[in-house]
Design a protein around this motif. Structure first.
Motif, mmCIF file in Angstrom:
data_model
loop_
_atom_site.group_PDB
_atom_site.id
_atom_site.type_symbol
_atom_site.label_atom_id
_atom_site.label_comp_id
_atom_site.label_asym_id
_atom_site.label_seq_id
_atom_site.Cartn_x
_atom_site.Cartn_y
_atom_site.Cartn_z
ATOM 1 N N LYS A 59 0.812 -1.230 0.000
ATOM 2 C CA LYS A 59 0.000 0.000 0.000
ATOM 3 C C LYS A 59 0.841 1.275 0.000
ATOM 4 C CE LYS A 59 -3.742 -2.406 0.167
ATOM 5 N NZ LYS A 59 -4.284 -2.834 -1.092
ATOM 6 N N GLU A 60 2.079 1.205 0.461
ATOM 7 C CA GLU A 60 2.925 2.396 0.512
ATOM 8 C C GLU A 60 3.538 2.742 -0.840
ATOM 9 O OE1 GLU A 60 3.211 -0.170 2.571
ATOM 10 O OE2 GLU A 60 2.751 0.602 4.545
ATOM 11 N N VAL A 61 3.358 1.878 -1.839
ATOM 12 C CA VAL A 61 3.925 2.111 -3.163
ATOM 13 C C VAL A 61 2.909 2.847 -4.021
ATOM 14 C CG1 VAL A 61 4.856 1.044 -5.256
ATOM 15 C CG2 VAL A 61 5.333 0.023 -3.019
ATOM 16 N N GLU A 62 3.281 4.046 -4.462
ATOM 17 C CA GLU A 62 2.426 4.822 -5.359
ATOM 18 C C GLU A 62 2.697 4.395 -6.797
ATOM 19 O OE1 GLU A 62 3.548 8.848 -4.552
ATOM 20 O OE2 GLU A 62 2.027 9.057 -2.991
ATOM 21 N N LEU A 63 1.648 4.287 -7.575
ATOM 22 C CA LEU A 63 1.763 3.867 -8.968
ATOM 23 C C LEU A 63 2.707 4.777 -9.751
ATOM 24 C CD1 LEU A 63 0.902 2.125 -11.389
ATOM 25 C CD2 LEU A 63 -1.034 3.677 -11.686
ATOM 26 N N TYR A 64 2.532 6.074 -9.629
ATOM 27 C CA TYR A 64 3.344 7.014 -10.397
ATOM 28 C C TYR A 64 4.814 6.932 -10.003
ATOM 29 C CZ TYR A 64 4.159 11.151 -13.234
ATOM 30 O OH TYR A 64 4.608 12.009 -14.197
ATOM 31 N N TRP A 65 5.079 6.739 -8.711
ATOM 32 C CA TRP A 65 6.468 6.589 -8.262
ATOM 33 C C TRP A 65 7.068 5.305 -8.828
ATOM 34 C CZ3 TRP A 65 8.820 2.724 -5.382
ATOM 35 C CH2 TRP A 65 10.156 2.966 -5.040
ATOM 36 N N LEU A 66 6.314 4.215 -8.771
ATOM 37 C CA LEU A 66 6.818 2.935 -9.263
ATOM 38 C C LEU A 66 7.149 3.003 -10.749
ATOM 39 C CD1 LEU A 66 7.440 -0.057 -8.753
ATOM 40 C CD2 LEU A 66 5.023 -0.547 -9.203
ATOM 41 N N LEU A 67 6.281 3.620 -11.537
ATOM 42 C CA LEU A 67 6.483 3.663 -12.981
ATOM 43 C C LEU A 67 7.475 4.730 -13.428
ATOM 44 C CD1 LEU A 67 2.831 3.155 -14.233
ATOM 45 C CD2 LEU A 67 4.670 1.456 -14.102
ATOM 46 N N ASN A 68 7.426 5.914 -12.797
ATOM 47 C CA ASN A 68 8.211 7.055 -13.293
ATOM 48 C C ASN A 68 9.231 7.612 -12.318
ATOM 49 O OD1 ASN A 68 6.689 7.185 -15.745
ATOM 50 N ND2 ASN A 68 5.016 8.045 -14.559
ATOM 51 N N GLY A 69 9.191 7.186 -11.083
ATOM 52 C CA GLY A 69 10.131 7.714 -10.098
ATOM 53 C C GLY A 69 9.757 9.082 -9.575
ATOM 54 N N LYS A 70 8.566 9.552 -9.883
ATOM 55 C CA LYS A 70 8.121 10.866 -9.414
ATOM 56 C C LYS A 70 7.260 10.671 -8.181
ATOM 57 C CE LYS A 70 9.480 13.023 -13.226
ATOM 58 N NZ LYS A 70 10.848 12.947 -13.467
ATOM 59 N N GLY A 71 7.509 11.459 -7.172
ATOM 60 C CA GLY A 71 6.756 11.326 -5.938
ATOM 61 C C GLY A 71 7.644 10.762 -4.847
ATOM 62 N N THR A 72 7.021 10.153 -3.874
ATOM 63 C CA THR A 72 7.776 9.659 -2.729
ATOM 64 C C THR A 72 7.465 8.197 -2.454
ATOM 65 O OG1 THR A 72 6.049 10.376 -1.202
ATOM 66 C CG2 THR A 72 7.865 11.910 -1.591
ATOM 67 N N PHE A 73 8.374 7.571 -1.775
ATOM 68 C CA PHE A 73 8.164 6.221 -1.262
ATOM 69 C C PHE A 73 8.783 6.174 0.120
ATOM 70 C CE2 PHE A 73 9.745 1.983 -0.281
ATOM 71 C CZ PHE A 73 8.555 1.279 -0.347
ATOM 72 N N PRO A 74 8.091 5.703 1.115
ATOM 73 C CA PRO A 74 6.730 5.176 1.105
ATOM 74 C C PRO A 74 5.703 6.285 0.988
ATOM 75 C CG PRO A 74 7.616 5.103 3.322
ATOM 76 C CD PRO A 74 8.711 5.583 2.424
ATOM 77 N N ALA A 75 4.529 5.937 0.474
ATOM 78 C CA ALA A 75 3.487 6.920 0.205
ATOM 79 C C ALA A 75 2.808 7.420 1.468
ATOM 80 C CB ALA A 75 2.428 6.325 -0.726
ATOM 81 N N SER A 76 2.788 6.620 2.537
ATOM 82 C CA SER A 76 2.117 7.036 3.761
ATOM 83 C C SER A 76 2.787 8.286 4.321
ATOM 84 C CB SER A 76 2.125 5.918 4.797
ATOM 85 O OG SER A 76 3.448 5.635 5.187
ATOM 86 N N THR A 77 1.997 9.125 4.955
ATOM 87 C CA THR A 77 2.536 10.384 5.476
ATOM 88 C C THR A 77 3.348 10.180 6.740
ATOM 89 O OG1 THR A 77 0.465 10.755 6.654
ATOM 90 C CG2 THR A 77 0.709 11.807 4.492
ATOM 91 N N SER A 78 3.205 9.026 7.379
ATOM 92 C CA SER A 78 4.000 8.768 8.577
ATOM 93 C C SER A 78 4.799 7.487 8.375
ATOM 94 C CB SER A 78 3.097 8.649 9.805
ATOM 95 O OG SER A 78 2.137 7.652 9.597
#
Length: 130
Positions: A59-78
Motif C-alpha cells: 500500500k505504501e507504493v504509489e503507482l506514479y512513483w513505481l512507474l516514473n520515479g516521481k513522488g515519494t516512497f513510502p506513500a504514507s505520510t507517517s
C-alpha cells in the motif's frame, strides 16, 4: 516509456524497505521468481499485471512513483519509525530532517549493524552483511 534500470532500482528499494529477498518478493505478489530476476537484470519490462500486483500488495507504493520515479516512497505520510522517507526527486536520498529525527530516536545500546546496501545509478546494488 519505462526505464528498465530505474524501475529495477525502485523494485530493489521496495524489497529493501520490506526486507524481502527477490524470491520472497515474488512469492508475496504471486509471480514466478524468474520474472523478478528478469526485471532486476533489465531483461524484461514490467507487465501491467505485475505493476498492479505490486501496488495492491504494498500500500505504501504509489503507482506514479513505481512507474516514473516521481513522488515519494513510502506513500504514507507517517513512515515507519526505523525507516526514512525516500524522495527520488532529490536523487533517492533520505531528507536531512528525517535523518536527524531518526538519529535522535535510536537507542544505541539495543542496536547493531545488520547490513549496508549501496545503490548504483545503473540499477545494481551491493550488499554488505555485518
Amino acid at each position: 516509456m519505462i526505464n528498465n534500470s530505474q524501475f529495477a532500482s525502485r523494485l530493489t528499494t521496495i524489497m529493501t524497505y520490506y526486507q524481502l529477498s527477490a524470491s520472497g518478493f515474488a512469492d508475496k505478489i504471486q509471480v514466478p521468481r524468474s520474472s523478478i530476476s528478469h526485471l532486476l537484470s533489465g531483461r524484461n519490462k514490467p507487465s501491467l499485471d505485475f505493476v498492479l500486483k505490486v501496488i495492491k500488495e504494498f500500500k505504501e507504493v504509489e503507482l506514479y512513483w513505481l512507474l516514473n520515479g516521481k513522488g515519494t516512497f513510502p506513500a504514507s505520510t507517517s513512515p515507519a519509525p526505523d525507516k526514512g522517507q525516500i524522495d527520488e526527486r532529490k536523487g533517492g536520498d533520505t531528507p536531512d530532517s528525517a535523518i536527524t529525527a531518526h538519529h535522535r530516536t535510536i537507542d544505541r545500546s539495543k542496536k547493531a549493524l545488520e547490513k549496508i546496501v549501496f545503490f548504483y545509478t545503473d540499477g545494481t546494488f551491493k550488499e554488505y552483511m555485518a
